[in-house]
Write a protein that holds these residues in place. Structure first.
Motif, short mmCIF file in Angstrom:
data_model
loop_
_atom_site.label_atom_id
_atom_site.label_comp_id
_atom_site.label_asym_id
_atom_site.label_seq_id
_atom_site.Cartn_x
_atom_site.Cartn_y
_atom_site.Cartn_z
N SER A 190 0.82 -1.30 0.09
CA SER A 190 -0.15 0.01 -0.07
C SER A 190 0.84 1.36 -0.02
O SER A 190 0.54 2.18 -0.80
N VAL A 191 2.01 1.35 0.72
CA VAL A 191 2.76 2.23 0.84
C VAL A 191 3.51 2.58 -0.47
O VAL A 191 3.76 3.65 -0.95
N GLU A 201 2.53 1.68 -3.21
CA GLU A 201 1.53 2.32 -4.11
C GLU A 201 1.29 3.80 -4.05
O GLU A 201 1.34 4.91 -4.86
N GLN A 202 1.01 4.19 -2.65
CA GLN A 202 0.96 5.67 -2.19
C GLN A 202 2.21 6.51 -2.75
O GLN A 202 2.07 7.47 -2.89
N GLU A 203 3.32 5.96 -2.38
CA GLU A 203 4.68 6.96 -2.72
C GLU A 203 5.03 6.65 -3.93
O GLU A 203 6.28 7.11 -4.31
N ASP A 204 4.55 5.89 -4.96
CA ASP A 204 4.87 5.40 -6.36
C ASP A 204 6.42 5.13 -6.26
O ASP A 204 7.26 5.63 -7.10
N LEU A 207 -1.88 -5.41 -6.31
CA LEU A 207 -2.13 -4.30 -6.55
C LEU A 207 -1.90 -3.55 -7.95
O LEU A 207 -2.06 -2.48 -8.36
#
Length: 133
Positions: A50-51, A53-56, A83
């Motif tokens: 998840s991180v 994805e959030q942080e690219d 994801l």
């Protein structure tokens, strides 16, 4: 083309409480010009993905010292895939050489054992990121 300043998420998965080496790796990668997102201890593969994805993020680095690498490292790869992410996973720590091929077959981009030098760590991350592109 690989980013000049790759962003990597570093974490310890499961109940592994030995994070001194990962902190050294975080500083090593930062000093080599990478952006480091340090999540620290007791993460789940899903939380790390998840991180990412959030942080690219361009890559994931996990440190394993609790003999769960054959379970948690493939789970990390699967959590990223779930994801739709293709960030390479670099695994380091107490990884017996006999397990490295199995980890690579599970999708791990690079495996670093005990005694890996700072240069080897940086080259493994840069190589994994470059191979992804």
């Amino acid at each position: 083309m690989a980013p000049e300043r790759p962003r990597i998420v570093l974490a310890k998965l499961g109940f592994d409480g030995h994070d001194r080496g990962l902190k050294v790796v975080a500083r090593t990668l930062r000093d080599a010009g990478m952006e480091v997102v340090y999540l620290g201890l007791r993460q789940t593969p899903e939380a790390v993905a998840s991180v990412v994805e959030q942080e690219d993020a361009d890559a994931v680095g996990i440190s394993m010292h609790n003999a769960s690498h054959l379970t948690l490292a493939p789970a990390m790869v699967e959590a990223l895939r779930a994801l739709g992410l293709d960030a390479p996973v670099v695994v380091g720590g107490i990884i017996p050489e006999r397990d490295a091929d199995e980890l690579r077959a599970a999708g791990v981009a690079a495996v670093l054992g005990p005694g890996a030098s700072a240069r080897e760590v940086v080259e493994a991350v840069r190589g994994a990121v470059a191979a992804r592109r």
